[in-house]
Design an enzyme around this catalytic site. Structure first.
Site, PDB file in Angstrom:
ATOM      1  CD1 TRP A 141      40.252  31.978  32.244  1.00 50.98           C
ATOM      2  CD2 TRP A 141      38.822  30.120  32.767  1.00 50.98           C
ATOM      3  NE1 TRP A 141      40.608  30.931  31.439  1.00 50.98           N
ATOM      4  CE2 TRP A 141      40.091  29.825  31.767  1.00 50.98           C
ATOM      5  CE3 TRP A 141      38.044  29.118  33.319  1.00 50.98           C
ATOM      6  CZ2 TRP A 141      40.167  28.475  31.384  1.00 50.98           C
ATOM      7  CZ3 TRP A 141      38.298  27.842  32.974  1.00 50.98           C
ATOM      8  CH2 TRP A 141      39.287  27.407  31.854  1.00 50.98           C
ATOM      9  CB  ALA A 224      43.194  27.994  38.855  1.00 47.42           C
ATOM     10  CE  LYS A 257      47.777  29.959  35.086  1.00 50.50           C
ATOM     11  NZ  LYS A 257      46.654  29.233  34.257  1.00 50.50           N
TER      12      LYS A 257
END
Length: 404
Positions: A141, A224, A257
Site C-alpha cells: 500500500w 484491513a 471495508k
C-alpha cells in the site's frame, strides 16, 4: 534616502523551506473518472467495495445500528483517548478469538481508522526503539512507507511479489530479511494483500513466525480486510498464529471495508507484550501518544460497531452481508481468471485487489481509449467490475497482456 525603522520586525518567510509535494495519483484518478463523459467507463482505481450496481452501500446492520444509536445516545461528551473501549474489546474477539482477546498480555485502543492505528504503532516503536528499521514488502500500500518515515523510522524493502508470474517471491523475501537485525519491525498484511492479492501458505506463515522468533523481529500486522478473503475466521488465522507463537506483536485494524465505515474512520491498535507488566507499559504509552496525535478518536463509527457486535441479530446480519460481499469478489476473481490465461493467478489470490503485468503506457492507453481507469502500477480494484463488464474489460486489456 531610505530610512529603516530599527524596531520594525524583520519579514521572515516561515514556510519557504517547504518542498513541493507530488499530488496523490489515486485522488487525481477520481477527478479524471468523474470528468469522463463516456457511458461505458469502468473505475478500478479507488479501493472501495462496490456492489453489482456499482454503489458502495451502507450495510443493513450499520443502518439499523445508527437508528438505535440516535434513539439511545444521551451525550456527546468525550470518552477519553482510548475511545469506545467496549467496541475495541468486542472487535478483539473477532480478530483474536475469545481466549487470546482475554489475555492480560494483549491491550488495544480505538484509533481513527487503520491509518491512525499504523501511525500510532509507528510512534510507539519510535519511542521504544528509535533505531529500529521497518521492513516492508514490495509492492505494498503506497501509504505504508510514508507513515513510518514520518514517524522518524528507517524503512527498507524486501522482495515480495513477481509481477510477471503473479506469484509470491517467498525465497527472495526470506533472503532479504536475513539482513534484518534484532529489534527491527516486519510489516505484514494479515490477509488480502493490497495491492497484489497474493497470500502466504500456512507453511510460509510458519516460516515467518520462526524467522521473527529466531531473529528477534517484531511483526506489525496490518489487518484491513478481514472477512473479504477466505472468511471472517480464516482471514484471522495468520494473525492468531503469530500472536500465539511470539512474545511481542502489533496489530493495526480497520473497519473501513468489512463494516463499510470508510468515512467514519474506525480502527484499533493492539499490542502484545511478553508479560502483563510490559503490556501495561505499552497501554500507557499508547494513550500518551494518542493524546498528542488526535486527543480523542471519533465516536460515531465505533459506537456503530459496538452496537452491531452486541446485538445477536445485527451481528448475524452483518456477517451475512459481509459473506455476500466476499462471495461476489471471489466470483469476479474466478471470471477474470477464466477470461484470459495471463490472469489465471487471480483466481487463487484474495481480497479486493490484483496487479496486472502491464506497463504504465498500457494503463494510460486503457484509460484514454477504453475509459478503463486503474492505478499507474496496474493495480485494479476487482470490486469495481461486474460480470457483465468483464468482457469489455478483457477486450481492452488483452493486447497489453503478456503471451502465456
Amino acid at each position: 534616502m531610505l530610512i529603516m525603522d530599527r524596531d520594525a520586525p524583520a519579514t521572515i518567510s516561515l514556510f519557504a523551506g517547504l518542498e513541493p509535494q507530488a499530488s496523490d495519483a489515486l485522488l487525481g484518478l477520481i477527478g479524471l473518472f468523474r470528468a469522463d463523459t463516456r457511458s461505458g467507463k469502468i473505475d478500478l482505481g479507488v479501493g472501495i467495495y462496490r456492489d453489482r450496481a456499482g454503489a458502495t452501500p451502507v450495510m443493513r446492520a450499520v443502518k439499523e445500528a445508527e437508528v438505535k444509536l440516535l434513539a439511545e445516545q444521551t451525550s456527546k461528551a468525550y470518552l477519553g483517548p482510548e475511545g469506545d473501549a467496549l467496541s475495541t474489546d468486542l472487535l478483539a474477539r473477532i480478530v483474536f478469538g475469545e481466549n487470546l482477546a482475554a489475555s492480560d498480555r494483549l491491550t488495544g485502543i480505538q484509533t481513527p481508522g487503520g491509518t491512525g492505528a499504523l501511525r500510532l504503532g509507528a510512534e510507539l516503536v519510535r519511542r521504544a526503539r528509535p533505531d529500529a528499521t521497518v521492513w516492508i514488502g514490495h509492492p505494498t500500500w503506497p501509504n505504508h512507507a510514508p507513515i513510518f518515515r514520518e514517524a522518524g523510522l528507517a524503512v527498507l524493502t524486501h522482495r515480495f511479489f513477481e509481477s510477471q508470474t503473479g506469484s509470491l517471491d517467498f525465497d527472495g523475501m526470506m533472503a532479504d530479511l536475513a539482513a534484518a537485525r534484532a529489534g527491527d519491525v516486519l510489516l505484514l498484511h494479515g490477509c488480502c494483500h493490497n495491492p497484489t492479492g497474493a497470500s502466504f501458505t500456512a507453511a510460509q506463515w510458519d516460516e515467518i513466525a520462526a524467522l521473527c522468533a529466531t531473529r528477534g523481529l517484531l511483526p506489525f500486522i496490518d489487518l484491513a480486510y478481514q472477512g473479504l478473503g477466505d472468511g471472517l475466521e480464516q482471514d484471522a488465522d495468520a494473525t492468531r498464529l503469530l500472536l500465539e507463537r511470539l512474545p511481542n506483536a502489533l496489530v493495526a485494524y480497520s473497519c473501513d471495508k468489512n463494516f463499510g465505515l470508510y468515512r467514519d474512520r474506525v480502527g484499533a491498535l493492539w499490542g502484545l507484550g511478553e508479560s502483563a507488566a510490559i503490556t501495561t507499559l505499552m497501554h500507557g504509552n499508547m494513550l500518551s501518544l494518542a493524546r498528542s496525535l488526535w486527543s480523542m478518536p471519533p465516536d460515531h463509527g465505533a459506537a456503530i460497531v459496538r452496537i452491531i457486535l452486541q446485538s445477536p441479530d445485527l451481528r448475524t446480519d452483518w456477517r451475512a452481508e459481509l459473506e455476500q460481499m466476499r462471495t461476489r469478489i471471489n466470483a469476479l476473481r474466478g471470471a477474470l481468471a477464466a477470461a484470459h490465461p495471463a490472469l489465471a493467478p487471480i483466481a487463487h489470490q484474495r481480497g479486493m485487489f490484483a496487479m496486472l503485468s502491464i506497463t504504465r503506457a498500457a494503463v494510460i492507453a486503457l484509460r484514454e481509449t477504453h475509459g478503463i481507469y486503474m492505478a499507474g502500477n496496474g493495480r485494479i480494484n476487482i470490486a469495481g467490475l461486474r460480470l457483465d463488464t468483464i468482457p469489455t474489460f478483457i477486450a481492452g486489456l488483452t493486447p497489453h497482456l503478456p503471451i502465456v
